[in-house]
Design a protein around this motif. Structure first.
Motif, PDB file in Angstrom:
ATOM      1  N   ALA A  24       0.827  -1.203   0.000  1.00  0.00           N
ATOM      2  CA  ALA A  24       0.000   0.000   0.000  1.00  0.00           C
ATOM      3  C   ALA A  24       0.860   1.252   0.000  1.00  0.00           C
ATOM      4  CB  ALA A  24      -0.939   0.005   1.204  1.00  0.00           C
ATOM      5  N   VAL A  25       0.256   2.318  -0.463  1.00  0.00           N
ATOM      6  CA  VAL A  25       0.833   3.660  -0.383  1.00  0.00           C
ATOM      7  C   VAL A  25      -0.123   4.498   0.454  1.00  0.00           C
ATOM      8  CG1 VAL A  25       1.556   5.715  -1.640  1.00  0.00           C
ATOM      9  CG2 VAL A  25       1.919   3.443  -2.643  1.00  0.00           C
ATOM     10  N   ASP A  26       0.353   5.022   1.578  1.00  0.00           N
ATOM     11  CA  ASP A  26      -0.510   5.914   2.343  1.00  0.00           C
ATOM     12  C   ASP A  26       0.033   7.338   2.263  1.00  0.00           C
ATOM     13  OD1 ASP A  26       1.570   6.041   4.190  1.00  0.00           O
ATOM     14  OD2 ASP A  26       0.599   4.770   5.652  1.00  0.00           O
ATOM     15  N   PHE A  27      -0.866   8.289   2.377  1.00  0.00           N
ATOM     16  CA  PHE A  27      -0.478   9.690   2.205  1.00  0.00           C
ATOM     17  C   PHE A  27      -1.366  10.582   3.045  1.00  0.00           C
ATOM     18  CE2 PHE A  27      -3.893   9.007  -0.802  1.00  0.00           C
ATOM     19  CZ  PHE A  27      -4.650  10.167  -0.722  1.00  0.00           C
ATOM     20  N   ALA A  28      -0.836  11.748   3.356  1.00  0.00           N
ATOM     21  CA  ALA A  28      -1.608  12.804   4.008  1.00  0.00           C
ATOM     22  C   ALA A  28      -1.075  14.135   3.497  1.00  0.00           C
ATOM     23  CB  ALA A  28      -1.496  12.724   5.525  1.00  0.00           C
ATOM     24  N   ILE A  29      -1.968  14.959   2.976  1.00  0.00           N
ATOM     25  CA  ILE A  29      -1.626  16.318   2.553  1.00  0.00           C
ATOM     26  C   ILE A  29      -2.294  17.267   3.533  1.00  0.00           C
ATOM     27  CG2 ILE A  29      -1.674  17.999   0.679  1.00  0.00           C
ATOM     28  CD1 ILE A  29      -0.098  15.477   0.018  1.00  0.00           C
ATOM     29  N   ARG A  30      -1.488  18.059   4.229  1.00  0.00           N
ATOM     30  CA  ARG A  30      -2.002  18.950   5.274  1.00  0.00           C
ATOM     31  C   ARG A  30      -1.662  20.400   4.903  1.00  0.00           C
ATOM     32  NH1 ARG A  30       0.915  16.729  10.492  1.00  0.00           N
ATOM     33  NH2 ARG A  30      -0.469  18.246  11.517  1.00  0.00           N
ATOM     34  N   TYR A  31      -2.629  21.283   5.107  1.00  0.00           N
ATOM     35  CA  TYR A  31      -2.404  22.699   4.787  1.00  0.00           C
ATOM     36  C   TYR A  31      -2.993  23.574   5.880  1.00  0.00           C
ATOM     37  CZ  TYR A  31      -2.338  27.162   2.338  1.00  0.00           C
ATOM     38  OH  TYR A  31      -2.118  28.472   1.997  1.00  0.00           O
ATOM     39  N   THR A  48      -5.198   5.633   1.929  1.00  0.00           N
ATOM     40  CA  THR A  48      -4.329   4.470   1.739  1.00  0.00           C
ATOM     41  C   THR A  48      -4.814   3.711   0.512  1.00  0.00           C
ATOM     42  OG1 THR A  48      -3.979   4.258   4.140  1.00  0.00           O
ATOM     43  CG2 THR A  48      -3.425   2.351   2.767  1.00  0.00           C
ATOM     44  N   TYR A  49      -3.958   3.650  -0.509  1.00  0.00           N
ATOM     45  CA  TYR A  49      -4.302   2.891  -1.723  1.00  0.00           C
ATOM     46  C   TYR A  49      -3.575   1.556  -1.646  1.00  0.00           C
ATOM     47  CZ  TYR A  49      -5.825   2.056  -6.496  1.00  0.00           C
ATOM     48  OH  TYR A  49      -6.446   1.541  -7.610  1.00  0.00           O
ATOM     49  N   PHE A  88      -8.794   2.109  -2.874  1.00  0.00           N
ATOM     50  CA  PHE A  88      -8.580   2.800  -1.606  1.00  0.00           C
ATOM     51  C   PHE A  88      -9.152   1.977  -0.460  1.00  0.00           C
ATOM     52  CE2 PHE A  88      -8.136   6.609  -4.280  1.00  0.00           C
ATOM     53  CZ  PHE A  88      -7.043   7.214  -3.662  1.00  0.00           C
ATOM     54  N   LEU A  89      -8.317   1.679   0.500  1.00  0.00           N
ATOM     55  CA  LEU A  89      -8.783   1.079   1.739  1.00  0.00           C
ATOM     56  C   LEU A  89      -9.271   2.155   2.698  1.00  0.00           C
ATOM     57  CD1 LEU A  89      -8.999  -1.750   3.010  1.00  0.00           C
ATOM     58  CD2 LEU A  89      -6.780  -1.349   4.082  1.00  0.00           C
ATOM     59  N   ARG A  90      -8.753   3.372   2.514  1.00  0.00           N
ATOM     60  CA  ARG A  90      -9.153   4.524   3.320  1.00  0.00           C
ATOM     61  C   ARG A  90      -8.955   5.768   2.479  1.00  0.00           C
ATOM     62  NH1 ARG A  90      -6.128   7.891   6.958  1.00  0.00           N
ATOM     63  NH2 ARG A  90      -4.304   6.740   6.251  1.00  0.00           N
ATOM     64  N   HIS A  91      -9.937   6.685   2.519  1.00  0.00           N
ATOM     65  CA  HIS A  91      -9.846   7.913   1.715  1.00  0.00           C
ATOM     66  C   HIS A  91     -10.742   8.966   2.351  1.00  0.00           C
ATOM     67  CE1 HIS A  91     -10.601  10.266  -2.198  1.00  0.00           C
ATOM     68  NE2 HIS A  91      -9.373  10.534  -1.779  1.00  0.00           N
ATOM     69  N   THR A  92     -10.152   9.988   2.956  1.00  0.00           N
ATOM     70  CA  THR A  92     -10.925  10.970   3.695  1.00  0.00           C
ATOM     71  C   THR A  92     -10.464  12.386   3.387  1.00  0.00           C
ATOM     72  OG1 THR A  92      -9.463  10.935   5.635  1.00  0.00           O
ATOM     73  CG2 THR A  92     -11.279   9.358   5.602  1.00  0.00           C
ATOM     74  N   LEU A  93     -11.374  13.314   3.580  1.00  0.00           N
ATOM     75  CA  LEU A  93     -11.098  14.746   3.466  1.00  0.00           C
ATOM     76  C   LEU A  93     -11.761  15.426   4.652  1.00  0.00           C
ATOM     77  CD1 LEU A  93      -9.941  17.090   1.731  1.00  0.00           C
ATOM     78  CD2 LEU A  93     -12.186  17.223   0.624  1.00  0.00           C
TER      79      LEU A  93
END
Length: 327
Positions: A70-77, A91-92, A113-118
């Protein structure tokens, strides 16, 4: 949800006990664990957190096993305010699932996507906001690095967001395309080198299978300030699935804007048993600027005195000028 009372007790524990000012000179990352800190990245700061995940699962009852990459990511601003941040995370997963209950075994390959949130997170309470509370003792290293009861007062933030699931997702076939997610995050900085983070998450609570979970994470900064280690416990409970897992790892600060990390973890049950590991990086584009301080250059307004006040002033002046008045 038979474990719900236990999770609620843990929730109250996390909220009762819990870093520095909102913006920090070095990167403030949620990696390598899955917990979310109470503090935002800072106004006008764009931060990315990325990881590669490997997980092996075995389910004795269903006689299945899987290998997940998996590739997990978080973009924070940091948006508009120091206390506010917008978060896009997910998490893809690429899964190789083997069904051992049939002969010959069948191998299925899935990806999505196992997890995908905004969502958004807002800091509602910061015990370190008053600079008087964070002044160091210039004469004692021990005083700056010893336990203080006030360290148990946590910073607290609230999170609200939405799970976004695309159609045809093999991992979440019955989930609606959009469902809510809310959370409380607490964070304490203890004795100079210990950070305690607690999360309570209530997920998909408008669906037939809501998920209640907690995360408790403890991080220790080593004598070499570029290194830190952590230990984290996570519990998940719903009608369809329950799990408790433990993970640990380390992070290395390359410079004030760049961090690398690694972790490994396991679950405490065999339905399924889980063994997983991650490596990751965090990087920020720091466009933060301190808010200019404004000063009122006008002289203070003089308060008009009434006749009674003027009479008292005259009596005081007369007494001051009387050499026989006792002082």
């Amino acid at each position: 949800m038979k474990h719900l009372p236990n999770l609620i007790c843990i929730a109250f524990f996390l909220l009762s006990p819990s870093l520095y000012a909102q913006y920090t000179e070095v990167i403030n990352s949620n990696r390598p664990g899955v917990s979310t800190g109470a503090y935002a990245v800072g106004k006008n700061v764009l931060q990315g957190e990325f990881g590669l995940v490997y997980e092996k699962r075995e389910h004795d009852g269903l006689r299945t096993e899987s290998r997940d990459f998996a590739v997990d990511f978080a973009i924070r601003y940091g948006l508009l305010l120091e206390e506010l941040e917008v978060i896009w995370e997910g998490t893809y997963t690429f899964q190789e699932l083997t069904l051992n209950g049939v002969n010959p075994p069948v191998v299925l390959n899935n990806s999505n996507f196992l997890r995908h949130t905004l969502g958004v997170k807002y800091l509602i309470f910061d015990p370190y906001k008053n600079p008087e509370n964070t002044k160091p003792n210039l004469y004692s290293w021990k005083a700056n690095n010893s336990f203080k009861w006030k360290d148990l007062i946590p910073a607290i933030s609230l999170y609200a967001g939405a799970n976004i699931i695309f159609s045809g997702n093999p991992f979440l076939p019955e989930d609606p395309s959009i469902s809510p997610r809310v959370a409380i995050a607490t964070q304490s900085h203890i004795a100079g080198r210990w950070v305690v983070i607690g999360n309570i998450i209530y997920d998909k609570f408008t669906t037939d299978d809501p998920i209640l979970s907690y995360v408790l994470s403890v991080t220790h900064n080593l004598r070499n300030p570029k290194w830190s280690v952590f230990l984290e416990n996570q519990g998940i409970n719903s009608d369809a699935f329950a799990d408790i897992s433990l993970r640990g790892g380390a992070a290395r600060l390359i410079n004030e804007n760049f961090q690398v990390d690694a972790s490994i973890g396991t679950s405490f049950k065999d339905t399924p048993s889980r063994l997983f590991g991650t490596i990751g990086v965090s990087y920020r584009l720091d466009n933060h600027t301190d808010e200019p301080k404004t000063f009122d250059s006008r002289p203070p307004k003089r308060r008009k005195k009434n006749k009674r006040s003027r009479k008292k002033d005259n009596e005081k002046n007369n007494s001051d000028n009387n050499p026989f008045q006792q002082r």
